[in-house]
Scaffold this motif. Structure first.
Motif, PDB file in Angstrom:
ATOM      1  N   PHE A 113       0.643  -1.208   0.102  1.00 20.20           N
ATOM      2  CA  PHE A 113       0.099  -0.186  -0.008  1.00 20.20           C
ATOM      3  C   PHE A 113       0.998   1.140   0.041  1.00 20.20           C
ATOM      4  O   PHE A 113       0.355   2.249  -0.066  1.00 20.20           O
ATOM      5  CB  PHE A 113      -0.859  -0.221   1.106  1.00 20.20           C
ATOM      6  CG  PHE A 113      -1.971  -0.941   1.129  1.00 20.20           C
ATOM      7  CD1 PHE A 113      -3.225  -0.489   0.519  1.00 20.20           C
ATOM      8  CD2 PHE A 113      -1.906  -2.315   1.686  1.00 20.20           C
ATOM      9  CE1 PHE A 113      -4.298  -1.703   0.451  1.00 20.20           C
ATOM     10  CE2 PHE A 113      -2.884  -3.120   1.591  1.00 20.20           C
ATOM     11  CZ  PHE A 113      -3.982  -2.946   0.922  1.00 20.20           C
ATOM     12  N   GLU A 114       2.241   1.071   0.242  1.00 19.65           N
ATOM     13  CA  GLU A 114       2.948   2.293   0.099  1.00 19.65           C
ATOM     14  C   GLU A 114       2.801   2.965  -1.270  1.00 19.65           C
ATOM     15  O   GLU A 114       2.739   2.490  -2.470  1.00 19.65           O
ATOM     16  CB  GLU A 114       4.470   1.865   0.438  1.00 19.65           C
ATOM     17  CG  GLU A 114       4.887   1.338   1.745  1.00 19.65           C
ATOM     18  CD  GLU A 114       4.424   2.420   2.769  1.00 19.65           C
ATOM     19  OE1 GLU A 114       4.343   3.580   2.401  1.00 19.65           O
ATOM     20  OE2 GLU A 114       4.305   2.076   4.049  1.00 19.65           O
ATOM     21  N   ASP A 115       3.197   4.183  -1.356  1.00 25.13           N
ATOM     22  CA  ASP A 115       2.967   4.999  -2.428  1.00 25.13           C
ATOM     23  C   ASP A 115       3.834   4.525  -3.701  1.00 25.13           C
ATOM     24  O   ASP A 115       3.250   4.402  -5.062  1.00 25.13           O
ATOM     25  CB  ASP A 115       3.438   6.536  -2.402  1.00 25.13           C
ATOM     26  CG  ASP A 115       2.409   7.222  -1.490  1.00 25.13           C
ATOM     27  OD1 ASP A 115       1.491   6.811  -1.488  1.00 25.13           O
ATOM     28  OD2 ASP A 115       3.096   8.307  -1.245  1.00 25.13           O
ATOM     29  N   GLU A 116       5.244   4.139  -3.455  1.00 21.50           N
ATOM     30  CA  GLU A 116       5.921   3.573  -4.720  1.00 21.50           C
ATOM     31  C   GLU A 116       5.277   2.374  -5.181  1.00 21.50           C
ATOM     32  O   GLU A 116       5.393   2.438  -6.543  1.00 21.50           O
ATOM     33  CB  GLU A 116       7.334   3.175  -4.215  1.00 21.50           C
ATOM     34  CG  GLU A 116       8.184   4.358  -3.509  1.00 21.50           C
ATOM     35  CD  GLU A 116       7.866   4.732  -2.215  1.00 21.50           C
ATOM     36  OE1 GLU A 116       8.144   5.776  -1.376  1.00 21.50           O
ATOM     37  OE2 GLU A 116       6.733   3.998  -1.429  1.00 21.50           O
ATOM     38  N   GLN A 117       4.897   1.660  -4.535  1.00 19.87           N
ATOM     39  CA  GLN A 117       4.231   0.288  -5.392  1.00 19.87           C
ATOM     40  C   GLN A 117       2.925   0.604  -5.918  1.00 19.87           C
ATOM     41  O   GLN A 117       2.564   0.211  -7.090  1.00 19.87           O
ATOM     42  CB  GLN A 117       3.994  -0.748  -4.254  1.00 19.87           C
ATOM     43  CG  GLN A 117       5.542  -1.420  -3.525  1.00 19.87           C
ATOM     44  CD  GLN A 117       5.139  -2.784  -3.323  1.00 19.87           C
ATOM     45  OE1 GLN A 117       4.422  -3.469  -3.770  1.00 19.87           O
ATOM     46  NE2 GLN A 117       5.692  -2.920  -2.153  1.00 19.87           N
ATOM     47  N   VAL A 118       2.205   1.519  -5.511  1.00 23.80           N
ATOM     48  CA  VAL A 118       0.879   1.811  -5.875  1.00 23.80           C
ATOM     49  C   VAL A 118       1.034   2.647  -7.436  1.00 23.80           C
ATOM     50  O   VAL A 118       0.267   2.351  -8.410  1.00 23.80           O
ATOM     51  CB  VAL A 118       0.023   2.585  -5.184  1.00 23.80           C
ATOM     52  CG1 VAL A 118      -1.104   3.268  -5.640  1.00 23.80           C
ATOM     53  CG2 VAL A 118      -0.533   2.071  -3.952  1.00 23.80           C
ATOM     54  N   ILE A 119       2.009   3.647  -7.323  1.00 22.25           N
ATOM     55  CA  ILE A 119       2.067   4.492  -8.436  1.00 22.25           C
ATOM     56  C   ILE A 119       2.933   3.665  -9.558  1.00 22.25           C
ATOM     57  O   ILE A 119       2.760   3.677 -10.783  1.00 22.25           O
ATOM     58  CB  ILE A 119       2.941   5.603  -8.279  1.00 22.25           C
ATOM     59  CG1 ILE A 119       2.917   6.530  -9.396  1.00 22.25           C
ATOM     60  CG2 ILE A 119       4.526   5.406  -7.847  1.00 22.25           C
ATOM     61  CD1 ILE A 119       1.477   7.441  -9.624  1.00 22.25           C
ATOM     62  N   ALA A 120       3.618   2.794  -9.330  1.00 25.27           N
ATOM     63  CA  ALA A 120       4.469   1.786 -10.152  1.00 25.27           C
ATOM     64  C   ALA A 120       3.489   0.952 -11.041  1.00 25.27           C
ATOM     65  O   ALA A 120       3.690   0.811 -12.271  1.00 25.27           O
ATOM     66  CB  ALA A 120       5.241   0.694  -9.506  1.00 25.27           C
ATOM     67  N   LYS A 121       2.240   0.444 -10.114  1.00 26.56           N
ATOM     68  CA  LYS A 121       1.349  -0.426 -11.097  1.00 26.56           C
ATOM     69  C   LYS A 121       0.381   0.667 -11.940  1.00 26.56           C
ATOM     70  O   LYS A 121       0.099   0.149 -13.125  1.00 26.56           O
ATOM     71  CB  LYS A 121       0.464  -0.794 -10.153  1.00 26.56           C
ATOM     72  CG  LYS A 121       0.620  -2.253  -9.258  1.00 26.56           C
ATOM     73  CD  LYS A 121      -0.330  -2.802  -8.498  1.00 26.56           C
ATOM     74  CE  LYS A 121       0.172  -4.433  -8.019  1.00 26.56           C
ATOM     75  NZ  LYS A 121      -0.912  -4.812  -7.247  1.00 26.56           N
ATOM     76  N   HIS A 122       0.165   1.794 -11.622  1.00 28.44           N
ATOM     77  CA  HIS A 122      -0.453   2.648 -12.462  1.00 28.44           C
ATOM     78  C   HIS A 122       0.671   2.975 -13.712  1.00 28.44           C
ATOM     79  O   HIS A 122       0.260   2.959 -14.771  1.00 28.44           O
ATOM     80  CB  HIS A 122      -0.904   3.929 -11.982  1.00 28.44           C
ATOM     81  CG  HIS A 122      -1.856   3.795 -10.691  1.00 28.44           C
ATOM     82  ND1 HIS A 122      -3.258   3.896 -11.502  1.00 28.44           N
ATOM     83  CD2 HIS A 122      -2.009   3.881  -9.644  1.00 28.44           C
ATOM     84  CE1 HIS A 122      -4.017   3.824 -10.460  1.00 28.44           C
ATOM     85  NE2 HIS A 122      -3.250   3.831  -9.470  1.00 28.44           N
ATOM     86  N   PHE A 123       1.565   3.182 -13.556  1.00 23.19           N
ATOM     87  CA  PHE A 123       2.727   3.098 -14.695  1.00 23.19           C
ATOM     88  C   PHE A 123       2.617   1.932 -15.763  1.00 23.19           C
ATOM     89  O   PHE A 123       2.745   2.132 -17.086  1.00 23.19           O
ATOM     90  CB  PHE A 123       4.038   3.523 -14.364  1.00 23.19           C
ATOM     91  CG  PHE A 123       4.361   4.990 -13.919  1.00 23.19           C
ATOM     92  CD1 PHE A 123       4.274   6.013 -15.052  1.00 23.19           C
ATOM     93  CD2 PHE A 123       4.862   5.393 -12.573  1.00 23.19           C
ATOM     94  CE1 PHE A 123       4.643   7.533 -14.815  1.00 23.19           C
ATOM     95  CE2 PHE A 123       5.145   6.770 -12.611  1.00 23.19           C
ATOM     96  CZ  PHE A 123       4.818   7.676 -13.383  1.00 23.19           C
ATOM     97  N   ARG A 124       2.715   0.707 -14.988  1.00 24.49           N
ATOM     98  CA  ARG A 124       2.629  -0.461 -15.932  1.00 24.49           C
ATOM     99  C   ARG A 124       1.154  -0.477 -16.762  1.00 24.49           C
ATOM    100  O   ARG A 124       1.160  -0.926 -17.874  1.00 24.49           O
ATOM    101  CB  ARG A 124       2.537  -1.655 -14.967  1.00 24.49           C
ATOM    102  CG  ARG A 124       4.200  -1.726 -14.383  1.00 24.49           C
ATOM    103  CD  ARG A 124       4.465  -3.047 -14.044  1.00 24.49           C
ATOM    104  NE  ARG A 124       3.752  -3.333 -12.804  1.00 24.49           N
ATOM    105  CZ  ARG A 124       4.357  -3.245 -11.475  1.00 24.49           C
ATOM    106  NH1 ARG A 124       5.534  -2.671 -11.338  1.00 24.49           N
ATOM    107  NH2 ARG A 124       3.528  -3.481 -10.192  1.00 24.49           N
TER     108      ARG A 124
END
Length: 404
Positions: free
Chosen positions: A387-398
């Motif tokens: 749930f940390e920001d880095e993992q959430v935004i990485a999924k949106h970029f993918r």
């Protein structure tokens, strides 16, 4: 990359759309939000609201919905059959966007025709499944009903008791929309919602991505316990909960109230007090709670809500139908343990007896046991890494890469 988020209302407290918008901006994405109404200043170009006429239509739609649903079976929650809506396809934020995110857009903001107009633009249209409405005939949570896996009709919420009711008509309208356009994508904020979406006949053969909601960075553990709502006292243990929509069949407040009453009957050496934020907590309900209640009322800023969490020793969520309650993520980020039922997306946030307690579904007794366990064992709330920001935004970029 230009993104526009469509959301019924934009506010600065506990708004998952604004939180995602802020996260995208911090990561170099040109993000904006278009809402029916907004509490942000008019000169914030990135967060815009529509004018008076769309809001008048929304008000009228609310009245129409109330009339249509006056005889509904309230046990199964809300039913939305959008009548009025606004065509936003020519709005500047839409025209300049590369990708359109559709969040919660009911309440007279958008209707099916509005969504068709957006789909006709040919741009990627990403539906974020904050509840089940997108793939049902009109209910927001289906409870035990699984008709959305086939064809809706003779809906348990509606009073008509006939196959070709409003749920059937809306189901067929959505089916026509989803089958006609191939630029539609779907994001499920929980794995539980992802499973439901993948089993829904309306979304058959559609691209469904699982991406958790982000959590506002305004929520954190404070250096010392605030005294804004309750004067700090080490001899007391503070149980907290939110009071918005307390009569909602989704929120299961009756189970929480019973759990508190069970705690009141126990002979244990813990001095309990209650801290409640939100709205709709009546004096009648407060009188049924066997402990001293501190009621903040509705809090309008995340700073105040953060202070409320930091005043608690444990936070309780008694939802019986929920996707990914924002309050749980906020509480855990403030390092306050959470007790909740093992249902919906809640088990994806709470690790049993590690950052909180997962109670047996609809068991007030186990809810009470969970509160005692967290307090006696001094369980510490902690947000899980996914749930940390880095993992959430990485999924949106993918996701962006996949739909180019």
């Amino acid at each position: 990359m230009k993104i526009v988020h469509l959301q019924y209302g934009s506010s600065s407290s506990g708004n998952y759309t604004i939180t995602l918008h802020d996260l995208m901006k911090r990561n170099g994405i040109d993000s904006s939000v278009l809402s029916l109404f907004s509490t942000f200043t008019p000169d914030d170009f990135a967060i815009q609201k529509l004018g008076k006429f769309p809001n008048l239509k929304s008000s009228l739609d609310h009245k129409i919905q109330a009339k249509l649903n006056r005889e509904n079976n309230k046990e199964f929650g809300n039913f939305s059959y959008p009548i009025l809506g606004t065509d936003v396809s020519s709005h500047q934020l839409i025209s300049t966007a590369d990708i359109i995110y559709v969040h919660w857009v009911l309440g007279g903001y958008l209707n099916i025709n509005s969504l068709i107009k957006l789909a006709q633009l040919g741009k990627p249209l990403i539906f974020v499944l904050h509840d089940m409405w997108t793939f049902t005939g009109g209910c927001h949570y289906s409870f035990e009903c699984e008709k959305f896996k086939g064809t809706c009709g003779n809906c348990q919420v509606l009073p008509e008791n006939k196959e070709k009711d409003r749920s059937k008509k809306l189901f067929l309208k959505k089916q026509k929309l989803f089958q006609k356009y191939n630029n539609l994508y779907f994001v499920a904020p929980s794995r539980w919602m992802e499973q439901n979406a993948k089993s829904a006949s309306l979304l058959k053969n559609k691209n469904i991505w699982q991406i958790f909601n982000s959590v506002s960075s305004n929520f954190k553990q404070l250096p010392k316990r605030p005294d804004k709502f309750i004067k700090p006292d080490k001899t007391r243990k503070i149980i907290g909960f939110g009071a918005n929509y307390i009569n909602s069949p989704y929120k299961g407040f009756q189970y929480l109230l019973k759990a508190l009453q069970i705690l009141g009957e126990l002979n244990i050496s813990i001095d309990f007090e209650i801290l409640v934020f939100g709205s709709n907590l009546s004096e009648e309900i407060i009188k049924e709670i066997p402990f001293k209640v501190h009621y903040t009322g509705y809090l309008t800023s995340e700073k105040e809500i953060c202070a409320a969490y930091n005043s608690m020793d444990v936070f309780v969520v008694s939802s019986i139908a929920d996707n990914l309650p924002t309050t749980i993520l906020e509480s855990l980020r403030c390092e306050v343990p959470v007790v909740g039922f093992e249902t919906g997306g809640i088990p994806e946030m709470i690790e049993h007896k590690r950052n909180g307690y997962l109670a047996k579904f609809k068991s007030s007794e186990d809810l009470a046991d969970g509160i005692i366990f967290c307090l006696k064992n001094e369980v510490r709330g902690k947000l899980k890494p996914e749930f940390e920001d880095e993992q959430v935004i990485a999924k949106h970029f993918r996701l962006f890469e996949a739909i180019k």
